[in-house]
Design a protein around this motif. Structure first.
Motif, PDB file in Angstrom:
ATOM      1  N   ILE A  57       2.030   1.802  -3.486  1.00 58.65           N
ATOM      2  CA  ILE A  57       0.965   2.401  -4.289  1.00 58.65           C
ATOM      3  C   ILE A  57       0.890   3.903  -4.034  1.00 58.65           C
ATOM      4  O   ILE A  57       0.755   4.705  -4.973  1.00 58.65           O
ATOM      5  CB  ILE A  57      -0.378   1.707  -3.992  1.00 58.65           C
ATOM      6  CG1 ILE A  57      -0.355   0.272  -4.526  1.00 58.65           C
ATOM      7  CG2 ILE A  57      -1.550   2.489  -4.595  1.00 58.65           C
ATOM      8  CD1 ILE A  57      -1.492  -0.604  -4.021  1.00 58.65           C
ATOM      9  N   ASP A  58       1.020   4.308  -2.777  1.00 60.03           N
ATOM     10  CA  ASP A  58       1.043   5.737  -2.459  1.00 60.03           C
ATOM     11  C   ASP A  58       2.211   6.436  -3.149  1.00 60.03           C
ATOM     12  O   ASP A  58       2.071   7.557  -3.662  1.00 60.03           O
ATOM     13  CB  ASP A  58       1.150   5.937  -0.946  1.00 60.03           C
ATOM     14  CG  ASP A  58      -0.101   5.499  -0.185  1.00 60.03           C
ATOM     15  OD1 ASP A  58      -1.176   5.399  -0.809  1.00 60.03           O
ATOM     16  OD2 ASP A  58       0.018   5.248   1.034  1.00 60.03           O
ATOM     17  N   GLU A  60      -5.747  -8.857  -2.016  1.00 58.67           N
ATOM     18  CA  GLU A  60      -6.009  -7.940  -0.908  1.00 58.67           C
ATOM     19  C   GLU A  60      -5.650  -6.497  -1.250  1.00 58.67           C
ATOM     20  O   GLU A  60      -6.321  -5.563  -0.788  1.00 58.67           O
ATOM     21  CB  GLU A  60      -5.254  -8.393   0.352  1.00 58.67           C
ATOM     22  CG  GLU A  60      -5.636  -7.604   1.584  1.00 58.67           C
ATOM     23  CD  GLU A  60      -5.236  -8.279   2.889  1.00 58.67           C
ATOM     24  OE1 GLU A  60      -5.261  -7.593   3.927  1.00 58.67           O
ATOM     25  OE2 GLU A  60      -4.904  -9.478   2.861  1.00 58.67           O
ATOM     26  N   ILE A  61      -4.614  -6.272  -2.059  1.00 60.32           N
ATOM     27  CA  ILE A  61      -4.221  -4.892  -2.357  1.00 60.32           C
ATOM     28  C   ILE A  61      -4.928  -4.320  -3.585  1.00 60.32           C
ATOM     29  O   ILE A  61      -4.854  -3.106  -3.822  1.00 60.32           O
ATOM     30  CB  ILE A  61      -2.690  -4.754  -2.545  1.00 60.32           C
ATOM     31  CG1 ILE A  61      -2.203  -5.460  -3.805  1.00 60.32           C
ATOM     32  CG2 ILE A  61      -1.955  -5.214  -1.293  1.00 60.32           C
ATOM     33  CD1 ILE A  61      -0.757  -5.103  -4.179  1.00 60.32           C
ATOM     34  N   GLU A 111       1.563   6.842  -6.877  1.00 59.84           N
ATOM     35  CA  GLU A 111       0.613   7.934  -7.095  1.00 59.84           C
ATOM     36  C   GLU A 111       1.301   9.289  -6.944  1.00 59.84           C
ATOM     37  O   GLU A 111       1.094  10.200  -7.759  1.00 59.84           O
ATOM     38  CB  GLU A 111      -0.547   7.796  -6.106  1.00 59.84           C
ATOM     39  CG  GLU A 111      -1.699   8.735  -6.381  1.00 59.84           C
ATOM     40  CD  GLU A 111      -2.883   8.478  -5.465  1.00 59.84           C
ATOM     41  OE1 GLU A 111      -3.990   8.941  -5.805  1.00 59.84           O
ATOM     42  OE2 GLU A 111      -2.712   7.820  -4.415  1.00 59.84           O
ATOM     43  N   ARG A 119       0.835  -1.204   0.000  1.00 58.99           N
ATOM     44  CA  ARG A 119       0.000   0.000   0.000  1.00 58.99           C
ATOM     45  C   ARG A 119       0.869   1.253   0.000  1.00 58.99           C
ATOM     46  O   ARG A 119       0.550   2.248  -0.671  1.00 58.99           O
ATOM     47  CB  ARG A 119      -0.933  -0.026   1.210  1.00 58.99           C
ATOM     48  CG  ARG A 119      -2.047  -1.061   1.076  1.00 58.99           C
ATOM     49  CD  ARG A 119      -2.940  -1.088   2.298  1.00 58.99           C
ATOM     50  NE  ARG A 119      -4.044  -2.024   2.120  1.00 58.99           N
ATOM     51  CZ  ARG A 119      -4.585  -2.747   3.079  1.00 58.99           C
ATOM     52  NH1 ARG A 119      -4.112  -2.654   4.326  1.00 58.99           N
ATOM     53  NH2 ARG A 119      -5.584  -3.563   2.819  1.00 58.99           N
ATOM     54  N   LYS A 120       1.982   1.196   0.727  1.00 57.99           N
ATOM     55  CA  LYS A 120       2.922   2.324   0.726  1.00 57.99           C
ATOM     56  C   LYS A 120       3.487   2.526  -0.681  1.00 57.99           C
ATOM     57  O   LYS A 120       3.634   3.662  -1.147  1.00 57.99           O
ATOM     58  CB  LYS A 120       4.048   2.064   1.726  1.00 57.99           C
ATOM     59  CG  LYS A 120       5.070   3.173   1.816  1.00 57.99           C
ATOM     60  CD  LYS A 120       6.153   2.833   2.839  1.00 57.99           C
ATOM     61  CE  LYS A 120       7.244   3.908   2.858  1.00 57.99           C
ATOM     62  NZ  LYS A 120       8.357   3.537   3.777  1.00 57.99           N
ATOM     63  N   TYR A 159      -7.117  -1.208  -3.060  1.00 54.81           N
ATOM     64  CA  TYR A 159      -6.313  -0.010  -2.773  1.00 54.81           C
ATOM     65  C   TYR A 159      -5.700   0.533  -4.056  1.00 54.81           C
ATOM     66  O   TYR A 159      -5.680   1.747  -4.290  1.00 54.81           O
ATOM     67  CB  TYR A 159      -5.227  -0.362  -1.757  1.00 54.81           C
ATOM     68  CG  TYR A 159      -4.632   0.834  -1.042  1.00 54.81           C
ATOM     69  CD1 TYR A 159      -5.267   1.396   0.044  1.00 54.81           C
ATOM     70  CD2 TYR A 159      -3.428   1.384  -1.463  1.00 54.81           C
ATOM     71  CE1 TYR A 159      -4.719   2.490   0.713  1.00 54.81           C
ATOM     72  CE2 TYR A 159      -2.876   2.477  -0.808  1.00 54.81           C
ATOM     73  CZ  TYR A 159      -3.528   3.035   0.281  1.00 54.81           C
ATOM     74  OH  TYR A 159      -2.988   4.120   0.927  1.00 54.81           O
ATOM     75  N   ALA A 160      -5.207  -0.379  -4.907  1.00 58.74           N
ATOM     76  CA  ALA A 160      -4.657   0.046  -6.196  1.00 58.74           C
ATOM     77  C   ALA A 160      -5.741   0.661  -7.074  1.00 58.74           C
ATOM     78  O   ALA A 160      -5.509   1.670  -7.761  1.00 58.74           O
ATOM     79  CB  ALA A 160      -4.016  -1.149  -6.907  1.00 58.74           C
ATOM     80  N   GLU A 161      -6.929   0.079  -7.029  1.00 64.09           N
ATOM     81  CA  GLU A 161      -8.039   0.597  -7.834  1.00 64.09           C
ATOM     82  C   GLU A 161      -8.402   2.013  -7.394  1.00 64.09           C
ATOM     83  O   GLU A 161      -8.669   2.885  -8.232  1.00 64.09           O
ATOM     84  CB  GLU A 161      -9.241  -0.335  -7.716  1.00 64.09           C
ATOM     85  CG  GLU A 161     -10.417   0.073  -8.588  1.00 64.09           C
ATOM     86  CD  GLU A 161     -11.531  -0.948  -8.552  1.00 64.09           C
ATOM     87  OE1 GLU A 161     -12.470  -0.801  -9.363  1.00 64.09           O
ATOM     88  OE2 GLU A 161     -11.483  -1.890  -7.728  1.00 64.09           O
ATOM     89  N   ALA A 162      -8.431   2.257  -6.094  1.00 65.03           N
ATOM     90  CA  ALA A 162      -8.766   3.590  -5.588  1.00 65.03           C
ATOM     91  C   ALA A 162      -7.757   4.639  -6.055  1.00 65.03           C
ATOM     92  O   ALA A 162      -8.115   5.809  -6.259  1.00 65.03           O
ATOM     93  CB  ALA A 162      -8.827   3.552  -4.058  1.00 65.03           C
ATOM     94  N   ALA A 163      -6.505   4.199  -6.230  1.00 60.56           N
ATOM     95  CA  ALA A 163      -5.458   5.123  -6.688  1.00 60.56           C
ATOM     96  C   ALA A 163      -5.313   5.140  -8.204  1.00 60.56           C
ATOM     97  O   ALA A 163      -4.591   5.981  -8.747  1.00 60.56           O
ATOM     98  CB  ALA A 163      -4.121   4.736  -6.053  1.00 60.56           C
TER      99      ALA A 163
END
Length: 276
Positions: A87-88, A123-124, A91, A84-85, A127-131
């Motif tokens: 992915i941040d 699971e991730i 972005e 998740r980090k 989160y990737a989709e949101a970004a």
């Protein structure tokens, strides 16, 4: 090949800082950059993003996410948090994709590692989709199956990605890792036909390598038949950039501008996107 269609991974020129990479790739006429997390550790990612854009480079991917496996639930959840980090970071850098080196934990059987990888990616994905960040599974050569990735063939990567089926999930094909597969052309076509061929990486596999990780060759220096595989990838309809990813103690010890000139020469026989 027109170098405008070629991308350099920052780990290819490991001795350089991120600023030297950006300036150097643009100076030599390369069109894109794939950023390794190690190269930008501690940097202002907004500043780096602006510098990439100002240099006229295409930001292609962040490398690497993955390493999902672990002997404990806590280790696997820590890997999810790290992804998740990443992915941040992608972005923040304006990079549309993360390359996943999926992981393998010594002592676990390959099927357990593979299952943990699939569960971690699943699971991730939200989160990737949101970004809006794509994830590209990179199958690795079987010599890394014990400690780096249980996804050891393009067939296995295709199977996993098709099971999870998500528009932001695909595959990164690296000739170093997949050149040996007897059904490689068929699997490349399958990957492309499913819309899952997200990235194409080149270097060469030297049968007399001095180090299993850090002695990769320029295209044409080894046995990977890079030109043939490049043709299969282009014939399959892949219209993305050709990414150069070379880990080499030998080349890192040389002048990096000279190294980039050698890379440019080695890419000349390869095809541009849309080239017949």
């Amino acid at each position: 090949m027109d170098l405008h269609h070629a991308t350099i991974h920052t780990f290819t020129t490991k001795p350089w800082s991120i600023d030297q990479c950006i300036d150097g790739y643009a100076r030599h006429g390369f069109g894109g950059i794939s950023v390794w997390r190690e190269t930008v550790a501690g940097q202002d990612l907004g500043r780096v993003r602006k510098k990439i854009a100002d240099a006229g480079l295409q930001g292609v991917s962040l490398v690497r996410g993955g390493f999902f496996t672990g002997a404990t639930v806590e280790a696997r959840q820590a890997a999810i948090a790290e992804n998740r980090k990443a992915i941040d970071e992608a972005e923040a850098l304006g990079l549309p994709m993360i390359v996943l080196v999926c992981g393998a934990t010594p002592g676990q059987i390959p099927s357990d590692n593979f299952l943990q990888i699939e569960q971690g990616i699943e699971e991730i994905l939200p989160y990737a989709e949101a970004a809006g960040i794509k994830l590209a599974v990179e199958p690795l050569h079987p010599m890394y199956a014990g400690d780096r990735s249980a996804v050891c063939s393009l067939r296995d990567a295709n199977d996993m990605v098709e099971r999870l089926r998500h528009p932001l999930l695909g595959v990164a094909v690296d000739v170093f890792h997949v050149w040996w597969e007897l059904d490689l052309q068929e699997q490349i076509d399958r990957c492309a036909d499913e819309g899952n061929l997200f990235a194409f990486h080149v270097c060469d596999f030297k049968p007399d390598m001095e180090h299993v990780l850090l002695d990769r060759g320029l295209p044409g220096e080894g046995v990977a038949n890079v030109g043939i595989i490049d043709g299969w990838v282009r014939d399959a309809g892949f219209d993305g950039t050709t990414e150069v990813e070379i880990f080499s103690n030998k080349y890192w010890a040389q002048d990096q501008d000279d190294f980039l000139r050698k890379i440019a020469t080695s890419l000349q026989p390869l095809r541009n996107p849309w080239e017949e």
